[in-house]
Scaffold this motif. Structure first.
Motif, PDB file in Angstrom:
ATOM      1  N   SER B  32      50.850 -14.416 -55.370  1.00 56.87           N
ATOM      2  CA  SER B  32      50.212 -13.379 -55.932  1.00 56.87           C
ATOM      3  C   SER B  32      49.445 -13.169 -57.230  1.00 56.87           C
ATOM      4  CB  SER B  32      51.267 -12.401 -55.964  1.00 56.87           C
ATOM      5  OG  SER B  32      52.338 -11.656 -54.650  1.00 56.87           O
ATOM      6  N   ALA B  50      47.243  -8.302 -56.192  1.00 57.92           N
ATOM      7  CA  ALA B  50      46.841  -8.567 -54.203  1.00 57.92           C
ATOM      8  C   ALA B  50      47.646  -9.728 -53.963  1.00 57.92           C
ATOM      9  CB  ALA B  50      45.342  -9.457 -54.050  1.00 57.92           C
ATOM     10  N   THR B  51      47.895  -9.484 -52.920  1.00 56.77           N
ATOM     11  CA  THR B  51      49.842 -10.272 -52.793  1.00 56.77           C
ATOM     12  C   THR B  51      48.947 -12.089 -51.561  1.00 56.77           C
ATOM     13  OG1 THR B  51      50.089  -8.305 -50.974  1.00 56.77           O
ATOM     14  CG2 THR B  51      50.900  -8.136 -53.246  1.00 56.77           C
ATOM     15  N   LYS B  52      48.020 -11.464 -51.069  1.00 60.88           N
ATOM     16  CA  LYS B  52      47.304 -12.220 -50.360  1.00 60.88           C
ATOM     17  C   LYS B  52      46.202 -12.857 -49.774  1.00 60.88           C
ATOM     18  CE  LYS B  52      48.399  -9.163 -45.985  1.00 60.88           C
ATOM     19  NZ  LYS B  52      48.192  -7.940 -46.811  1.00 60.88           N
ATOM     20  N   ASP B  55      42.517  -9.791 -49.701  1.00 58.15           N
ATOM     21  CA  ASP B  55      43.890  -8.915 -49.841  1.00 58.15           C
ATOM     22  C   ASP B  55      42.294  -8.165 -50.594  1.00 58.15           C
ATOM     23  OD1 ASP B  55      47.037  -8.174 -49.806  1.00 58.15           O
ATOM     24  OD2 ASP B  55      45.511  -7.518 -48.492  1.00 58.15           O
ATOM     25  N   LYS B  56      41.894  -7.284 -50.988  1.00 53.45           N
ATOM     26  CA  LYS B  56      41.355  -6.524 -52.376  1.00 53.45           C
ATOM     27  C   LYS B  56      42.355  -5.773 -53.090  1.00 53.45           C
ATOM     28  CE  LYS B  56      36.953  -4.997 -52.201  1.00 53.45           C
ATOM     29  NZ  LYS B  56      35.747  -4.417 -51.726  1.00 53.45           N
ATOM     30  N   THR B  65      39.051  -9.200 -55.234  1.00 54.13           N
ATOM     31  CA  THR B  65      39.675  -9.813 -53.675  1.00 54.13           C
ATOM     32  C   THR B  65      40.154 -11.234 -54.071  1.00 54.13           C
ATOM     33  OG1 THR B  65      37.638  -8.671 -53.300  1.00 54.13           O
ATOM     34  CG2 THR B  65      38.103 -10.389 -51.649  1.00 54.13           C
TER      35      THR B  65
END
Lengths: 116, 111
Positions: B32, B50-52, B55-56, B65
């Motif tokens: 993350s 953002a964890t993946k 993701d933004k 991002t």
């Protein structure tokens, strides 16, 4: 809700003196940690705790001791201060010990320590 | 090992300018990613995360991002204010859920 409270905010020590930086949180957080912040080096983890009675070393533990006798308090002890320990120290806590909760840290305002 | 590299500061901009603070990382697995901000005289606080991949994260007009193909997590804001003056830290998690920090980028906004 006070969050994370650190004392003192400023301290000047002579080489070889000892002192304790206090940290208390009132959010019932399991995880607590101590960082030092030095110019150009970001934050470096000193020690951390995932609950009362449990502590572990971080990246730069030498010269520092910690204990966690209660959920609320996590003091950092310098047994024999050295000029290399001149830094700004931050205590931080979080609600979790794993996953996302472990990484959303609440920080104290910092303690600036100067060792002469 | 895991690491985070941020652009060196200070970054000095005029009010209402566009901001980009670069952050690239090296990590195994799928960490993350976080941006924390430190206002003068205060502790750090979480700005966004953002964890993946793709993701933004966004907050207070800031966006970042998660770009896995370029291993980057650049912080952007379309129009900065004097009150945005602070030090910004990029960070990632390691496999033990500990945060790995960048060195921080000082942002100065002039009126």
């Amino acid at each position: 809700n006070a969050g994370v409270t650190q004392t003192p905010k400023f301290q000047v020590l002579k080489t070889g003196q000892s002192m304790t930086l206090q940290c208390a949180q009132d959010m019932n957080h399991e995880y607590m940690s101590w960082y030092r912040q030095d110019p150009g080096m970001g934050l470096r983890l000193i020690h951390y705790s995932v609950g009362a009675g449990i502590t572990d070393q971080g990246e730069v533990p030498n010269g520092y001791n910690v204990s966690r006798s209660t959920t609320e308090d996590f003091p950092l002890r310098l047994l024999s201060a050295a000029p290399s320990q001149t830094s700004v120290y931050f205590c931080a806590s979080s609600s979790g010990t794993k996953g996302y909760g472990a990484n959303v840290l609440t920080f104290g305002a910092g303690s600036r320590l100067t060792v002469l | 090992g895991n690491s985070v590299t941020q652009m060196e500061g200070p970054v000095t901009l005029s009010e209402e300018a566009f901001l980009t603070i670069n952050c690239t990382y090296t990590a195994t697995g799928y960490p993350s990613l976080f941006w924390y901000v430190q206002y003068p005289g205060e502790g750090l606080q979480l700005l966004l995360k953002a964890t993946k991949a793709d993701d933004k994260g966004s907050n207070k007009g800031f966006e970042a991002t998660y770009r896995k193909e370029t291993t980057s997590f650049h912080l952007e804001k379309g129009s900065v204010q004097v009150s945005d003056s602070a030090v910004y830290f990029c960070a990632l998690t390691d496999s033990n859920y500990q945060l790995i920090w960048g060195a921080g980028t000082k942002l100065i906004i002039k009126p």
